[in-house]
Design a protein around this motif. Structure first.
Motif, PDB file in Angstrom:
ATOM      1  N   ILE A 108      -6.573 -17.781  26.648  1.00 10.87           N
ATOM      2  CA  ILE A 108      -5.139 -17.906  26.844  1.00 10.87           C
ATOM      3  C   ILE A 108      -4.496 -17.879  25.465  1.00 10.87           C
ATOM      4  O   ILE A 108      -4.902 -18.607  24.565  1.00 10.87           O
ATOM      5  CB  ILE A 108      -4.798 -19.211  27.592  1.00 10.87           C
ATOM      6  N   LYS A 109      -3.527 -17.015  25.307  1.00 13.21           N
ATOM      7  CA  LYS A 109      -2.813 -16.892  24.036  1.00 13.21           C
ATOM      8  C   LYS A 109      -1.578 -17.787  24.099  1.00 13.21           C
ATOM      9  O   LYS A 109      -0.733 -17.617  24.975  1.00 13.21           O
ATOM     10  CB  LYS A 109      -2.439 -15.436  23.792  1.00 13.21           C
ATOM     11  N   THR A 110      -1.510 -18.731  23.188  1.00  7.03           N
ATOM     12  CA  THR A 110      -0.391 -19.668  23.161  1.00  7.03           C
ATOM     13  C   THR A 110       0.588 -19.235  22.076  1.00  7.03           C
ATOM     14  O   THR A 110       0.190 -18.996  20.937  1.00  7.03           O
ATOM     15  CB  THR A 110      -0.887 -21.100  22.893  1.00  7.03           C
ATOM     16  N   SER A 111       1.857 -19.145  22.447  1.00 10.59           N
ATOM     17  CA  SER A 111       2.890 -18.670  21.530  1.00 10.59           C
ATOM     18  C   SER A 111       4.103 -19.594  21.548  1.00 10.59           C
ATOM     19  O   SER A 111       4.272 -20.401  22.464  1.00 10.59           O
ATOM     20  CB  SER A 111       3.335 -17.256  21.928  1.00 10.59           C
ATOM     21  N   VAL A 112       4.929 -19.432  20.521  1.00  8.64           N
ATOM     22  CA  VAL A 112       6.190 -20.161  20.415  1.00  8.64           C
ATOM     23  C   VAL A 112       7.314 -19.150  20.217  1.00  8.64           C
ATOM     24  O   VAL A 112       7.116 -18.111  19.591  1.00  8.64           O
ATOM     25  CB  VAL A 112       6.188 -21.164  19.236  1.00  8.64           C
ATOM     26  N   VAL A 113       8.474 -19.467  20.759  1.00 12.14           N
ATOM     27  CA  VAL A 113       9.635 -18.588  20.634  1.00 12.14           C
ATOM     28  C   VAL A 113      10.854 -19.440  20.314  1.00 12.14           C
ATOM     29  O   VAL A 113      11.035 -20.522  20.884  1.00 12.14           O
ATOM     30  CB  VAL A 113       9.857 -17.767  21.922  1.00 12.14           C
ATOM     31  N   ALA A 114      11.695 -18.928  19.411  1.00 11.15           N
ATOM     32  CA  ALA A 114      12.920 -19.619  19.011  1.00 11.15           C
ATOM     33  C   ALA A 114      14.125 -18.991  19.695  1.00 11.15           C
ATOM     34  O   ALA A 114      14.402 -17.807  19.509  1.00 11.15           O
ATOM     35  CB  ALA A 114      13.087 -19.542  17.494  1.00 11.15           C
ATOM     36  N   CYS A 115      14.816 -19.778  20.485  1.00 11.11           N
ATOM     37  CA  CYS A 115      16.083 -19.372  21.084  1.00 11.11           C
ATOM     38  C   CYS A 115      17.166 -19.862  20.119  1.00 11.11           C
ATOM     39  O   CYS A 115      17.587 -21.016  20.177  1.00 11.11           O
ATOM     40  CB  CYS A 115      16.232 -19.990  22.470  1.00 11.11           C
ATOM     41  N   ILE A 116      17.554 -18.975  19.205  1.00 11.00           N
ATOM     42  CA  ILE A 116      18.498 -19.335  18.148  1.00 11.00           C
ATOM     43  C   ILE A 116      19.908 -18.971  18.600  1.00 11.00           C
ATOM     44  O   ILE A 116      20.203 -17.812  18.880  1.00 11.00           O
ATOM     45  CB  ILE A 116      18.163 -18.604  16.829  1.00 11.00           C
ATOM     46  N   ILE A 117      20.760 -19.979  18.663  1.00 14.85           N
ATOM     47  CA  ILE A 117      22.139 -19.778  19.084  1.00 14.85           C
ATOM     48  C   ILE A 117      23.036 -20.192  17.927  1.00 14.85           C
ATOM     49  O   ILE A 117      22.904 -21.295  17.393  1.00 14.85           O
ATOM     50  CB  ILE A 117      22.448 -20.587  20.362  1.00 14.85           C
ATOM     51  N   ASP A 118      23.922 -19.274  17.508  1.00 18.84           N
ATOM     52  CA  ASP A 118      24.777 -19.565  16.355  1.00 18.84           C
ATOM     53  C   ASP A 118      26.036 -20.330  16.765  1.00 18.84           C
ATOM     54  O   ASP A 118      26.232 -20.660  17.935  1.00 18.84           O
ATOM     55  CB  ASP A 118      25.096 -18.292  15.566  1.00 18.84           C
ATOM     56  N   GLU A 119      26.891 -20.605  15.786  1.00 11.67           N
ATOM     57  CA  GLU A 119      28.101 -21.402  16.027  1.00 11.67           C
ATOM     58  C   GLU A 119      29.102 -20.709  16.938  1.00 11.67           C
ATOM     59  O   GLU A 119      29.956 -21.361  17.535  1.00 11.67           O
ATOM     60  CB  GLU A 119      28.752 -21.766  14.687  1.00 11.67           C
ATOM     61  N   GLN A 120      29.003 -19.380  17.066  1.00 10.37           N
ATOM     62  CA  GLN A 120      29.887 -18.635  17.969  1.00 10.37           C
ATOM     63  C   GLN A 120      29.297 -18.522  19.375  1.00 10.37           C
ATOM     64  O   GLN A 120      29.863 -17.849  20.228  1.00 10.37           O
ATOM     65  CB  GLN A 120      30.152 -17.224  17.417  1.00 10.37           C
ATOM     66  N   GLY A 121      28.138 -19.142  19.612  1.00 10.36           N
ATOM     67  CA  GLY A 121      27.506 -19.090  20.922  1.00 10.36           C
ATOM     68  C   GLY A 121      26.686 -17.833  21.163  1.00 10.36           C
ATOM     69  O   GLY A 121      26.276 -17.566  22.287  1.00 10.36           O
ATOM     70  N   ARG A 122      26.452 -17.052  20.112  1.00 12.50           N
ATOM     71  CA  ARG A 122      25.650 -15.836  20.244  1.00 12.50           C
ATOM     72  C   ARG A 122      24.165 -16.165  20.086  1.00 12.50           C
ATOM     73  O   ARG A 122      23.804 -17.085  19.360  1.00 12.50           O
ATOM     74  CB  ARG A 122      26.057 -14.803  19.195  1.00 12.50           C
ATOM     75  N   THR A 123      23.319 -15.381  20.736  1.00  6.51           N
ATOM     76  CA  THR A 123      21.870 -15.571  20.702  1.00  6.51           C
ATOM     77  C   THR A 123      21.238 -14.451  19.900  1.00  6.51           C
ATOM     78  O   THR A 123      21.603 -13.280  20.067  1.00  6.51           O
ATOM     79  CB  THR A 123      21.297 -15.555  22.139  1.00  6.51           C
ATOM     80  N   LEU A 124      20.275 -14.792  19.055  1.00  2.38           N
ATOM     81  CA  LEU A 124      19.587 -13.781  18.267  1.00  2.38           C
ATOM     82  C   LEU A 124      18.505 -13.111  19.102  1.00  2.38           C
ATOM     83  O   LEU A 124      17.625 -13.779  19.643  1.00  2.38           O
ATOM     84  CB  LEU A 124      18.950 -14.398  17.019  1.00  2.38           C
ATOM     85  N   LEU A 125      18.589 -11.786  19.228  1.00  2.00           N
ATOM     86  CA  LEU A 125      17.557 -11.003  19.897  1.00  2.00           C
ATOM     87  C   LEU A 125      17.008  -9.957  18.929  1.00  2.00           C
ATOM     88  O   LEU A 125      17.737  -9.464  18.063  1.00  2.00           O
ATOM     89  CB  LEU A 125      18.110 -10.298  21.135  1.00  2.00           C
ATOM     90  N   THR A 126      15.733  -9.651  19.100  1.00  3.64           N
ATOM     91  CA  THR A 126      15.089  -8.621  18.291  1.00  3.64           C
ATOM     92  C   THR A 126      14.497  -7.572  19.220  1.00  3.64           C
ATOM     93  O   THR A 126      14.040  -7.886  20.319  1.00  3.64           O
ATOM     94  CB  THR A 126      13.961  -9.210  17.413  1.00  3.64           C
ATOM     95  N   ARG A 127      14.510  -6.310  18.766  1.00  2.00           N
ATOM     96  CA  ARG A 127      13.877  -5.245  19.551  1.00  2.00           C
ATOM     97  C   ARG A 127      12.425  -5.152  19.119  1.00  2.00           C
ATOM     98  O   ARG A 127      12.108  -4.829  17.988  1.00  2.00           O
ATOM     99  CB  ARG A 127      14.559  -3.906  19.383  1.00  2.00           C
ATOM    100  N   ARG A 128      11.544  -5.453  20.043  1.00  2.26           N
ATOM    101  CA  ARG A 128      10.113  -5.496  19.784  1.00  2.26           C
ATOM    102  C   ARG A 128       9.551  -4.093  19.606  1.00  2.26           C
ATOM    103  O   ARG A 128       9.888  -3.187  20.367  1.00  2.26           O
ATOM    104  CB  ARG A 128       9.448  -6.206  20.962  1.00  2.26           C
ATOM    105  N   CYS A 129       8.664  -3.910  18.621  1.00  5.96           N
ATOM    106  CA  CYS A 129       8.067  -2.592  18.406  1.00  5.96           C
ATOM    107  C   CYS A 129       6.547  -2.614  18.545  1.00  5.96           C
ATOM    108  O   CYS A 129       5.864  -1.697  18.107  1.00  5.96           O
ATOM    109  CB  CYS A 129       8.492  -2.012  17.054  1.00  5.96           C
ATOM    110  N   ILE A 130       6.018  -3.678  19.164  1.00  4.32           N
ATOM    111  CA  ILE A 130       4.587  -3.775  19.463  1.00  4.32           C
ATOM    112  C   ILE A 130       4.425  -4.245  20.911  1.00  4.32           C
ATOM    113  O   ILE A 130       5.348  -4.787  21.489  1.00  4.32           O
ATOM    114  CB  ILE A 130       3.849  -4.743  18.495  1.00  4.32           C
ATOM    115  N   GLU A 131       3.249  -4.002  21.450  1.00  2.00           N
ATOM    116  CA  GLU A 131       2.958  -4.471  22.808  1.00  2.00           C
ATOM    117  C   GLU A 131       2.565  -5.937  22.772  1.00  2.00           C
ATOM    118  O   GLU A 131       2.047  -6.396  21.768  1.00  2.00           O
ATOM    119  CB  GLU A 131       1.833  -3.636  23.425  1.00  2.00           C
TER     120      GLU A 131
END
Length: 163
Positions: free
Chosen positions: A8-31
């Motif tokens: 089982i691969k255990t991972s962590v993810v950051a849901c980063i929300i800025d002061e304007q209420g926007r969420t940071l998303l990244t476009r993944r380039c790996i499977e």
């Protein structure tokens, strides 16, 4: 009968929300989930503390420093990709504290701050969609066709993560 050892691969993810209420998303380039939008994060190395992994992954992927506010939830992706991988992902709500936004190019090709209204229209993997549905429950998550997994099907996990 196939007796190959599975991990089982255990991972962590950051849901980063800025002061304007926007969420940071990244476009993944790996499977898995190549070309979909995700929040920054990655695998926890053997012997590495969970929050240390979270901070390391965010810096490595997007060059940002964060403070961790709370654990949002845990999500499982089961039987993912050609290897049938099993991921257990811990999603943390985070606040930006420093750094300069710069996607690393080896795991993500783009990074952008996304408004609440845009989130349901983004091509998001099931776990990301589930977590953002908890953070922003007032948005129309179940009504949009963007809720499609990499095989082009609406996944069961959108209703409830597997336990």
């Amino acid at each position: 009968m196939d007796f190959r050892k599975q991990q089982i691969k255990t991972s962590v993810v950051a849901c980063i929300i800025d002061e304007q209420g926007r969420t940071l998303l990244t476009r993944r380039c790996i499977e898995p989930f190549c070309s979909q939008w995700v929040m920054p994060g990655g695998k926890i190395d053997h012997g590495e503390a969970i929050l240390s992994a979270l901070h390391r992954e965010v810096v490595e992927e997007v060059g940002l420093e964060v403070s961790v506010e709370e654990l949002i939830d845990v999500y499982e992706h089961i039987d993912i990709g050609s290897n049938g991988d099993h991921y257990v992902i811990l999603y943390y709500r985070c606040r930006l504290t420093g750094g300069e936004l710069k996607p690393n190019g080896s795991e993500c090709t783009e990074a952008r701050w996304v408004t609440e209204e845009e989130l349901p229209t983004m091509a998001l993997p099931p776990g990301c969609r589930y977590i953002l549905g908890q953070v922003f429950p007032h948005l129309p998550w179940g009504k949009l066709s963007a809720a499609i997994d990499v095989a082009g099907e609406v996944p069961d996990q959108l209703q409830m993560p597997r336990s």
